[in-house]
Write a protein that holds these residues in place. Sequence first.
Motif, PDB file in Angstrom:
ATOM      1  N   GLU A  19      68.701  52.894 -14.208  1.00 20.45           N
ATOM      2  CA  GLU A  19      68.486  51.700 -13.396  1.00 20.45           C
ATOM      3  C   GLU A  19      69.746  50.837 -13.364  1.00 20.45           C
ATOM      4  OE1 GLU A  19      65.042  49.972 -15.217  1.00 20.45           O
ATOM      5  OE2 GLU A  19      63.664  51.388 -14.262  1.00 20.45           O
ATOM      6  N   SER A  20      70.411  50.707 -14.497  1.00 16.40           N
ATOM      7  CA  SER A  20      71.652  49.923 -14.558  1.00 16.40           C
ATOM      8  C   SER A  20      72.745  50.563 -13.708  1.00 16.40           C
ATOM      9  CB  SER A  20      72.134  49.787 -16.005  1.00 16.40           C
ATOM     10  OG  SER A  20      71.242  49.007 -16.757  1.00 16.40           O
ATOM     11  N   THR A  36      74.874  49.598  -6.333  1.00 17.53           N
ATOM     12  CA  THR A  36      74.477  48.668  -5.277  1.00 17.53           C
ATOM     13  C   THR A  36      75.436  47.485  -5.202  1.00 17.53           C
ATOM     14  OG1 THR A  36      72.155  49.297  -5.531  1.00 17.53           O
ATOM     15  CG2 THR A  36      72.591  47.199  -4.442  1.00 17.53           C
ATOM     16  N   VAL A  37      75.800  46.933  -6.336  1.00 18.06           N
ATOM     17  CA  VAL A  37      76.734  45.800  -6.352  1.00 18.06           C
ATOM     18  C   VAL A  37      78.097  46.227  -5.810  1.00 18.06           C
ATOM     19  CG1 VAL A  37      78.025  44.241  -7.884  1.00 18.06           C
ATOM     20  CG2 VAL A  37      75.559  44.529  -8.191  1.00 18.06           C
ATOM     21  N   ILE A  38      78.561  47.401  -6.200  1.00 17.90           N
ATOM     22  CA  ILE A  38      79.853  47.897  -5.706  1.00 17.90           C
ATOM     23  C   ILE A  38      79.812  48.061  -4.184  1.00 17.90           C
ATOM     24  CG2 ILE A  38      81.381  49.917  -5.680  1.00 17.90           C
ATOM     25  CD1 ILE A  38      80.790  50.176  -8.718  1.00 17.90           C
ATOM     26  N   GLU A  39      78.724  48.623  -3.681  1.00 20.92           N
ATOM     27  CA  GLU A  39      78.589  48.781  -2.228  1.00 20.92           C
ATOM     28  C   GLU A  39      78.609  47.429  -1.518  1.00 20.92           C
ATOM     29  OE1 GLU A  39      75.008  50.996  -1.584  1.00 20.92           O
ATOM     30  OE2 GLU A  39      75.824  52.833  -2.466  1.00 20.92           O
ATOM     31  N   LYS A  40      77.898  46.445  -2.072  1.00 20.26           N
ATOM     32  CA  LYS A  40      77.870  45.120  -1.468  1.00 20.26           C
ATOM     33  C   LYS A  40      79.257  44.468  -1.518  1.00 20.26           C
ATOM     34  CE  LYS A  40      72.993  44.055  -2.198  1.00 20.26           C
ATOM     35  NZ  LYS A  40      72.026  43.157  -2.851  1.00 20.26           N
TER      36      LYS A  40
END
Length: 75
Positions: free
Chosen positions: A44-45, A51-55
């Motif tokens: 999950e981490s 997800t954060v990197i993509e954003k």
Amino acid sequence: MIFSLIVRAIMNVLTTLEGKISQVVSLCGQLRAENQALKKELQESKQQTRTVIEKMDLARTRLEAFALSLPAEEE
């Protein structure tokens, strides 16, 4: 008589050993469950990190595009 003392001593040792083996088996079960929970948490981490990197990549791309669309400074 001596035989019965030896048998009793052996039985005591076996009973103690059985208890210790039971504790080890129980601990292994607990550790296995904890390990599975930690693996799930790690996955999950990792997904959250992706997800954060993509954003962040998307935000950088949008900011770069915005900066390029600004009029050039006149000196």
